[in-house]
Design a protein around this motif. Structure first.
Motif, mmCIF file in Angstrom:
data_model
loop_
_atom_site.group_PDB
_atom_site.id
_atom_site.type_symbol
_atom_site.label_atom_id
_atom_site.label_comp_id
_atom_site.label_asym_id
_atom_site.label_seq_id
_atom_site.Cartn_x
_atom_site.Cartn_y
_atom_site.Cartn_z
ATOM 1 N N GLU A 112 0.836 -1.214 0.000
ATOM 2 C CA GLU A 112 0.000 0.000 0.000
ATOM 3 C C GLU A 112 0.865 1.256 0.000
ATOM 4 O O GLU A 112 0.598 2.213 -0.748
ATOM 5 N N ASP A 113 1.906 1.262 0.833
ATOM 6 C CA ASP A 113 2.783 2.437 0.910
ATOM 7 C C ASP A 113 3.491 2.683 -0.427
ATOM 8 O O ASP A 113 3.587 3.835 -0.889
ATOM 9 N N LYS A 145 1.209 4.032 -3.196
ATOM 10 C CA LYS A 145 0.988 5.475 -3.070
ATOM 11 C C LYS A 145 2.248 6.255 -3.434
ATOM 12 O O LYS A 145 2.181 7.307 -4.080
ATOM 13 N N GLN A 156 2.877 6.970 -7.072
ATOM 14 C CA GLN A 156 2.003 7.998 -7.659
ATOM 15 C C GLN A 156 2.278 9.392 -7.105
ATOM 16 O O GLN A 156 1.558 10.343 -7.428
ATOM 17 N N SER A 157 3.331 9.510 -6.279
ATOM 18 C CA SER A 157 3.650 10.807 -5.674
ATOM 19 C C SER A 157 4.079 11.811 -6.744
ATOM 20 O O SER A 157 4.634 11.455 -7.785
#
Length: 715
Positions: free
Chosen positions: A86-87, A90, A93-94
């Motif tokens: 999950e980390d 994300k 997509q930063s």
């Protein structure tokens, strides 16, 4: 209390904390074990943690692999794979390129673990990577990490390669085709395309349309060994996946582009050593290329094929300068052809095509003979004429030898065998020119003739000579010569005497490695086996042998027979007619008492060799022996018809004289008998009844319908 075997003693680490030594109960749920570890370190939310190996491949511990944990293992408490996935999902997509780069780099590392890969794919993370590649807006570093992460994810087989879009495939192919691009991107792009090709035939066709083969070959010329290896891997995947017709097209194209020369120059002769992975791909290329000859190897000669008959007759005409055959009658022409085919070494001289019905080598034998005759006409004529004119049964049959030699080369080069998944035994000489089999044949057929003469062989020794030639070729190729010239020099230097020395050295080395009890057993067996050989020699002398006399004109014109009496006290001898049956002792008028024999002479020390000093060939000298007898030193002179007869008689005469046998045949037979006897003695035969008599041979079956008909399979 849990049983002792269910308890594993391990250590668990966590950054910033002292390790925990625990006894892991394998019957307790893994979630409960993690909760206990978290409680000891006062950590909240045990669901956010997992265990993984701290050393080696840092695999996550799951319920399915926890039984692999051994006593003394070191584990690490780390973020749960779901939380990591999950980390990273994300982070990729930063908007911060630094975060994206770090996230993708970590993804490439963690994706080697199937547990993490499943969690990331469940979030459709692989599609996110595909979009990054298709958009191609990132830096070279980020793109490299993206491709590496994608490759690691796909390697687990969770997602099918066929789900990928054509846009993605074209983009990866464009990375490979690009002339100026980051080497890391090209390296991983080549690996991705290789996996695509191996996954499905539909992707193979897409990639064949997109990848420029010329560019792929150019990748073999770069200094980056990783690029070279991945380019070769993709090329081999394309060749292995292609059908027969497409594969032939690819080989024709690669031949026109001088692929072998590129490999020979840029990989085999490069400054660095060839790595294991590259060695495997070179072996695969060699195997696939040589297997293009398999159809010829599996096809027998067709007696009704005009083209094949013309090749056979062209071979005959190249060997002999014959008179114009058109002016001859049909019967005369047929007789002449049969005579010349016999001189050429065919067994069936009236229909030589029958010799080429054996598959393998099939038509390959005809190809190699024709190639040798056309490329080396002088050597071909010399071989045939030299052997066809001999009258002492020592001629080396060209056709028979060529057929067997072609078969041996097919077996050594493994023509017709599919490439092994782990094979890496390639021959550098294969890449130095285009027609390896034909060129090797031209060298080895002349080697065979040379070895035949060194061994003083007759037709009976044919298989023995072929075995030596096989060993000469195999030993030379194992030294990995890089050119035909180097192969030729090495294989000719490895003559028959060198082969014998090597065999003796290896045998001595094997003896040195034997355990002391085995060596002791060997020494105890020697006297018994030597006595067995002595009795065999005396039995052979009692049976008798036909010898020849050499006149001043040095041709075979007289025969005589010699044999030992059954009581071993008298040698009987006398002249016989050329085609007479074995004479009885009574028919032999001359005799010599064994007690009167004073000595045994061999070679140039023999009286009949001294009389014609300088006029006898080395071959005759090596087969000559004499016995001296009586007080006046009379002598009985022999010339054996073969080296085997020479060894048997000199050994037998030494036994009669109370001396030790010393021939090479005796040494060879002793080694064979010792080896067999030791193997039998070392067998575990306890409680196994061994009959004193050989079992009776059963009657043949009433029919042979149970036999498999190979001819139908070949058709």
């Amino acid at each position: 209390m849990p049983q002792q075997k269910d308890i594993v003693k391990i250590a668990i680490q966590m950054p910033g904390a002292y390790p925990q030594l625990i006894q892991l109960d394998q019957k307790k749920p893994l979630s409960a074990v993690i909760k206990e570890v978290c409680d000891r370190w006062n950590l909240q939310g045990p669901d956010n943690y997992a265990l993984q190996y701290a050393d080696g491949v840092q695999t996550y511990i799951t319920e399915s692999n926890r039984l692999d944990i051994k006593n003394g293992s070191i584990l690490r408490l780390t973020k749960a794979p779901s939380r990591c996935a999950e980390d990273l999902f994300k982070g990729i997509q930063s908007s911060d390129s630094g975060v994206r780069c770090d996230s993708l780099k970590q993804l490439a590392s963690l994706s080697t673990d199937v547990t993490f890969a499943q969690e990331f794919i469940n979030r459709d993370g692989h599609s996110l990577l595909v979009k990054i590649v298709e958009d191609h807006n990132e830096s070279a570093v980020i793109m490299t990490h993206t491709l590496m992460g994608f490759m690691e994810l796909m390697d687990h087989g969770i997602v099918s390669w066929e789900n990928l879009s054509l846009i993605f495939i074209k983009k990866i192919a464009s990375f490979v085709n690009a002339k100026a691009l980051d080497a890391s991107i090209q390296q991983v792009s080549l690996a991705i395309l290789e996996s695509m090709v191996q996954s499905s035939s539909s992707l193979f066709h897409h990639i064949m349309q997109e990848v420029t083969l010329e560019r792929l070959i150019l990748h073999l010329q770069v200094t980056n060994q990783q690029i070279q290896t991945k380019a070769m891997a993709l090329l081999m995947a394309l060749l292995q996946t292609a059908g027969e017709e497409k594969r032939r097209e690819l080989f024709d194209f690669l031949a026109k582009k001088n692929l072998r020369q590129y490999i020979y120059k840029n990989i085999i002769h490069s400054s660095g050593p060839v790595g294991d992975e590259m060695a495997h791909y070179l072996y695969v290329l060699q195997s696939l290329s040589l297997n293009q000859l398999e159809p010829r190897m599996r096809t027998p000669l067709d007696s009704y094929s005009q083209d094949q008959r013309e090749i056979l007759h062209a071979l005959r005409q190249a060997a002999f300068e014959t008179e114009s055959e058109n002016s001859l009658s049909t019967e005369r022409r047929r007789s002449l052809c049969a005579k010349e085919f016999k001189k050429l070494g065919f067994s069936n001289n009236s229909n030589p095509g029958q010799d080429l019905n054996r598959t393998p080598p099939g038509l390959l034998a005809l190809d190699t003979m024709g190639y040798f005759a056309s490329r080396n006409p002088d050597a071909f004529s010399r071989f045939v004429l030299e052997n066809s004119s001999r009258e002492d049964k020592h001629e080396c049959p060209f056709a028979r030898s060529s057929i067997q030699l072609t078969l041996i080369l097919c077996e050594i080069l493994r023509i017709g065998e599919p490439p092994s998944e782990t094979g890496s035994h390639y021959h550098p000489v294969f890449f130095s020119q285009d027609r390896l089999l034909d060129e090797l044949f031209c060298i080895c057929i002349q080697l065979l003739n040379k070895t035949w003469k060194e061994m003083r062989a007759t037709q009976e020794d044919f298989d023995k000579v072929m075995q030596v030639v096989r060993e000469q070729i195999t030993r030379t190729l194992s030294s990995k010569p890089t050119s035909l010239e180097l192969f030729k020099n090495k294989v000719n230097a490895l003559n028959y005497s060198e082969i014998l020395k090597l065999r003796q050295t290896e045998r001595l080395h094997q003896e040195e490695t034997l355990a002391p009890p085995v060596l002791e057993l060997k020494e105890r067996l020697k006297p018994e086996l030597l006595e067995l050989i002595r009795q065999q020699r005396l039995h052979r002398l009692c049976h008798g042998t036909l010898f020849r006399k050499i006149s001043s004109r040095r041709r075979q014109d007289k025969l005589w027979y010699c044999r030992l009496s059954p009581n071993h006290k008298m040698l009987h001898y006398g002249d016989v007619e050329e085609e007479a049956e074995m004479p009885s002792i009574e028919a032999l008028q001359e005799k010599i008492p064994v007690a009167d024999i004073k000595g045994l002479l061999t070679g140039k020390d023999c009286p009949h060799m001294k009389e014609n000093k300088g006029k006898q060939t080395k071959e005759v000298l090596d087969l000559a022996f004499s016995i001296t007898y009586d007080v006046e030193e009379y002598s009985l002179n022999f010339i054996a018809s073969s080296r085997t007869d020479f060894c048997l008689w000199t050994d037998g005469l030494n036994v009669l004289l109370g001396r030790d046998m010393s021939s090479e045949c005796m040494r060879s037979e002793l080694e064979i008998l010792l080896s067999m006897e030791i193997k039998l003695r070392l067998l575990d035969l306890e409680n196994v009844p061994i009959p004193e008599r050989a079992p009776a041979v059963p009657n043949p079956p009433s029919n042979f319908n149970f036999c498999y008909d190979f001819s139908q399979a070949e058709q």
